[in-house]
Design a protein around this motif. Structure first.
Motif: not given
Length: 351
Positions: A186-192, A198-201, A239-244
């Motif tokens: 994501e190239l950023a360290i933030d709340d996301l 969490v979603n990965g685990a 993998t495809a949607g972990a941030p959303i």
């Protein structure tokens, strides 16, 4: 941390994924020795990365300035290694496997990476934040294409059985590296970043649950291999949607992907007696499930939230198009290479 600072962690995470998959998947592709197995994995991965790093700038010079230029090349390296495993087990030849790897990387990996991360396809943009279309859908479809043409075990090849401790360590590294890539990518360290962790685990937990549940219902058994397969399927699913996606969606993605991958794998292997079909189940099936479900459950944009069918259509079209293209190209490449190998053998025997 800014974009530039996160490129290195993202790249190192993908290198860890690549190395751990080479160990975990060694047993699915018979080889002359463990050393030969690892050498071929490293070579095919290098060819996949080289194809992107050298060809992409010629097609679209602007990609070099993207912070993801090198990480995308490593995604191609992983995909090419996986796509070549069935060829390795069906040929046993370093040269044949290398020709297939380089050809597939040029014809499939580079275009899919370009479409996924930069251009879209014919106005259709399938959401894929972690590179699942190339690393899972395209790679799994390539293995399926090769297996559909047919593979056998040439003389001198044997199943690679690594010490269980190696495999356990590799799986731990795989989980850390895979989730690390999803965060750093994501190239950023933030709340996301916390949400991705969490979603990965939760995806892993769901994948293990789904795979083992189907295995228990099908064979009344729970195996160590099933546990490892569930871990891989769960990672692939998110993998495809972990941030959303929401945590509940992450668990659901993992469970559905793990269950579907187990059903497909068990059926295919029981019919063909070829363990390479595991790669199709865990990557193509689990990857496609994860990509398509984004269109349904992505937070704020999925069908469940908006009532619009277009996101589902885009995700479905993207998965089908990539799988079909990769599978057909792999079939044609393997058919040509296998025909050439047999012609050479007949010529030698004739002399």
């Amino acid at each position: 941390m800014n974009n530039a600072q996160l490129v290195l962690p993202a790249s190192l995470a993908l290198i860890a994924v690549l190395a751990s998959l080479a160990v975990v998947y060694a047993r699915f592709a018979p080889a002359r020795s463990t050393g030969f197995s690892m050498t071929v994995s490293a070579l095919t991965a290098a060819l996949g990365a080289a194809a992107w790093l050298s060809i992409a700038p010629l097609v679209a010079p602007g990609v070099v300035s993207s912070p993801l230029y090198v990480p995308i090349g490593l995604l191609g390296a992983i995909a090419t290694m996986i796509a070549s495993l069935a060829v390795r087990s069906g040929s046993g030849s370093l040269i044949t496997t290398s020709i297939f790897a380089l050809s597939w990387a040029i014809l499939v990996s580079v275009p899919v990476e370009m479409v996924t991360f930069f251009t879209g396809l014919g106005g259709v943009v399938a959401l894929d934040y972690g590179g699942s279309l190339i690393m899972n859908v395209a790679a799994g479809a390539a293995v399926a294409g090769v297996l559909l043409i047919g593979v056998s075990r040439p003389r001198g090849l044997r199943a690679i059985v690594l010490p269980q401790a190696w495999v356990v360590v590799a799986v731990v590294v795989l989980m850390v590296g895979w989730i690390g890539w999803l965060v750093a990518g994501e190239l950023a360290i933030d709340d996301l970043s916390t949400a991705i962790l969490v979603n990965g685990a939760l995806g892993v937990a769901g994948g293990v649950t789904g795979w083992l549940a189907v295995q228990r219902m099908s064979h009344q058994s729970t195996t160590w291999g099933g546990l490892l397969a569930g871990v891989t399927s769960g990672l692939i699913a998110v993998t495809a949607g972990a941030p959303i996606i929401s945590p509940l969606a992450a668990v659901s993605f993992g469970m559905l992907a793990g269950g579907a991958a187990c059903i497909a794998t068990v059926r295919w292997i029981s019919v063909t007696r070829q363990p390479q079909w595991y790669l199709v189940g865990s990557h193509l099936i689990a990857g496609a499930v994860g990509v398509v479900l984004i269109g349904i459950l992505a937070s704020g944009t999925g069908f469940v939230f908006t009532g619009q069918i277009l996101p589902v259509q885009n995700q479905l079209f993207g998965s089908i198009a990539v799988a079909a293209y990769s599978g057909v190209v792999a079939m044609l490449l393997w058919l040509g290479l296998r025909t050439g190998e047999r012609a050479i053998i007949r010529r030698r025997e004739g002399h």
